[in-house]
Design an enzyme around this catalytic site. Structure first.
Site, PDB file in Angstrom:
ATOM      1  N   LYS A  11       0.853  -1.190   0.000  1.00 50.85           N
ATOM      2  CA  LYS A  11       0.000   0.000   0.000  1.00 50.85           C
ATOM      3  C   LYS A  11       0.887   1.238   0.000  1.00 50.85           C
ATOM      4  O   LYS A  11       1.872   1.297   0.734  1.00 50.85           O
ATOM      5  CB  LYS A  11      -0.886   0.017   1.249  1.00 50.85           C
ATOM      6  CG  LYS A  11      -2.087   0.959   1.154  1.00 50.85           C
ATOM      7  CD  LYS A  11      -3.143   0.404   0.232  1.00 50.85           C
ATOM      8  CE  LYS A  11      -4.480   1.124   0.397  1.00 50.85           C
ATOM      9  NZ  LYS A  11      -5.520   0.565  -0.497  1.00 50.85           N
ATOM     10  N   THR A  56      -4.440  -4.945   0.892  1.00 49.72           N
ATOM     11  CA  THR A  56      -3.735  -3.666   1.092  1.00 49.72           C
ATOM     12  C   THR A  56      -4.571  -2.717   1.940  1.00 49.72           C
ATOM     13  O   THR A  56      -4.016  -1.838   2.606  1.00 49.72           O
ATOM     14  CB  THR A  56      -3.368  -3.016  -0.251  1.00 49.72           C
ATOM     15  OG1 THR A  56      -4.556  -2.664  -0.967  1.00 49.72           O
ATOM     16  CG2 THR A  56      -2.512  -3.948  -1.085  1.00 49.72           C
ATOM     17  N   ARG A 175      29.191  32.899  -9.952  1.00 54.21           N
ATOM     18  CA  ARG A 175      27.855  32.555 -10.425  1.00 54.21           C
ATOM     19  C   ARG A 175      26.945  32.242  -9.248  1.00 54.21           C
ATOM     20  O   ARG A 175      27.417  31.982  -8.132  1.00 54.21           O
ATOM     21  CB  ARG A 175      27.903  31.340 -11.357  1.00 54.21           C
ATOM     22  CG  ARG A 175      28.334  30.052 -10.661  1.00 54.21           C
ATOM     23  CD  ARG A 175      28.175  28.843 -11.553  1.00 54.21           C
ATOM     24  NE  ARG A 175      28.593  27.611 -10.877  1.00 54.21           N
ATOM     25  CZ  ARG A 175      28.419  26.383 -11.372  1.00 54.21           C
ATOM     26  NH1 ARG A 175      27.844  26.228 -12.554  1.00 54.21           N
ATOM     27  NH2 ARG A 175      28.814  25.324 -10.698  1.00 54.21           N
ATOM     28  N   GLN A 218      30.017  19.038  -8.594  1.00 61.69           N
ATOM     29  CA  GLN A 218      30.619  17.763  -8.199  1.00 61.69           C
ATOM     30  C   GLN A 218      31.520  17.932  -6.980  1.00 61.69           C
ATOM     31  O   GLN A 218      31.467  17.126  -6.036  1.00 61.69           O
ATOM     32  CB  GLN A 218      31.425  17.177  -9.363  1.00 61.69           C
ATOM     33  CG  GLN A 218      30.599  16.611 -10.492  1.00 61.69           C
ATOM     34  CD  GLN A 218      30.233  17.638 -11.553  1.00 61.69           C
ATOM     35  OE1 GLN A 218      30.247  18.846 -11.302  1.00 61.69           O
ATOM     36  NE2 GLN A 218      29.917  17.159 -12.753  1.00 61.69           N
ATOM     37  N   HIS A 246      19.830  26.424 -12.716  1.00 67.49           N
ATOM     38  CA  HIS A 246      20.556  27.554 -13.269  1.00 67.49           C
ATOM     39  C   HIS A 246      19.846  28.887 -13.027  1.00 67.49           C
ATOM     40  O   HIS A 246      18.617  28.973 -13.042  1.00 67.49           O
ATOM     41  CB  HIS A 246      20.745  27.371 -14.776  1.00 67.49           C
ATOM     42  CG  HIS A 246      21.399  26.078 -15.135  1.00 67.49           C
ATOM     43  ND1 HIS A 246      22.701  25.784 -14.808  1.00 67.49           N
ATOM     44  CD2 HIS A 246      20.929  24.983 -15.791  1.00 67.49           C
ATOM     45  CE1 HIS A 246      23.005  24.576 -15.247  1.00 67.49           C
ATOM     46  NE2 HIS A 246      21.945  24.069 -15.843  1.00 67.49           N
TER      47      HIS A 246
END
Length: 282
Positions: A11, A56, A175, A218, A246
């Site tokens: 469920k 369920t 940035r 990264q 971005h």
């Protein structure tokens, strides 16, 4: 020859809100629960024999019944109680997987003080756990968070990448770095102070993101994972997903204006997608 391979059922999206009442005030938890059972269900698939199938709808009712009887405050401990109950009543079930998502609520501040019984929804961040229990009585606990939206306006750049005939992205030393972090970590034990550990680990992720001099998503992702593993000994592995949401610098030159890195267009799609799993060396 055709044969049945792996199968499980359960469920999903069972919504639960629990109020714990005490003299000092009330505590509120909102959880969304998923149950998946794996076991001896071949007869249902092959012959339509439902004699080993727990409905369920019964699973849904069990979510609420265990919420009432369980003394657990951490969703990991509640998931263990729920899995243990289902396994104890259903010997045909080999393993039970319980996933819980917790919606953030915080106590409302009124006249400078926390109100004892009024709450306000937090951000769209979800706290998560998945507990796997077996008939042998063992549990494995994986917890995490999802949609932790973060943005930093300094100390982030992206330079020195591959440039070919299709590259149009300019290099930058300054940035905006926006993301929506998802993380999953594995606990070394199923008997821990889960809520305390979660608070500590989340704070380490946030602190690293804020203070890191980022040369790429990264690099920042790895630094966050590394710091979590170094400072939280109760986990031995963490997987992090960080999309790069971005923010594009707007060209105002056609209006006769400069743009000293202040006016941006936030965009969700398309976005970069970075993920990594980091663990302790054995």
């Amino acid at each position: 020859m055709i044969e049945l391979a792996e199968n499980r059922y359960g469920k999903s999206r069972v919504r639960l809100m629990k109020v714990t009442r005490n003299d000092q005030g009330q505590d509120l938890r909102e959880w969304t629960v998923e149950i998946l059972l794996k076991g001896d269900f071949d007869s249902a698939h092959l012959r339509g024999d439902n004699s080993k199938i727990l409905p369920t709808d019964t699973m849904k009712n069990t979510v609420y019944s265990i919420a009432r009887s369980s003394k657990a405050t951490a969703m990991e401990d509640y998931a263990k109680d729920l899995a243990g109950f289902l396994l104890s009543r259903n010997p045909q079930v080999e393993s039970a997987s319980i996933r819980v998502e917790s919606t953030l609520w915080k106590r409302l501040t009124v006249d400078g003080k926390p109100h004892p019984s009024t709450f306000m929804r937090g951000s769209g961040e979800l706290q998560t756990t998945r507990v796997e229990g077996t008939q042998g009585g063992t549990f494995q606990v994986l917890s995490g968070l999802d949609n932790l939206v973060l943005l930093k306006t300094a100390n982030s750049g992206f330079e020195g990448y591959i440039k070919d005939s299709l590259t149009t992205l300019p290099e930058t030393k300054d940035r905006l770095f926006g993301t929506a972090v998802s993380a999953t970590w594995r606990y070394v034990s199923a008997d821990l102070q889960f809520d305390c550990i979660r608070v500590k680990l989340r704070e380490r992720l946030l602190r690293t993101f804020a203070n890191h001099e980022s040369k790429s998503v990264q690099q920042t992702l790895y630094a966050m994972a590394q710091n979590a593993l170094e400072e939280v000994p109760e986990i031995d592995e963490i997987e992090i997903v960080m999309p790069n949401k971005h923010c594009r610098l707007v060209d105002l030159s056609r209006f006769g204006q400069d743009n000293p890195n202040e006016i941006f267009v936030p965009t969700d799609e398309p976005h970069g997608y970075i993920e990594a799993r980091v663990h302790r060396k054995s």
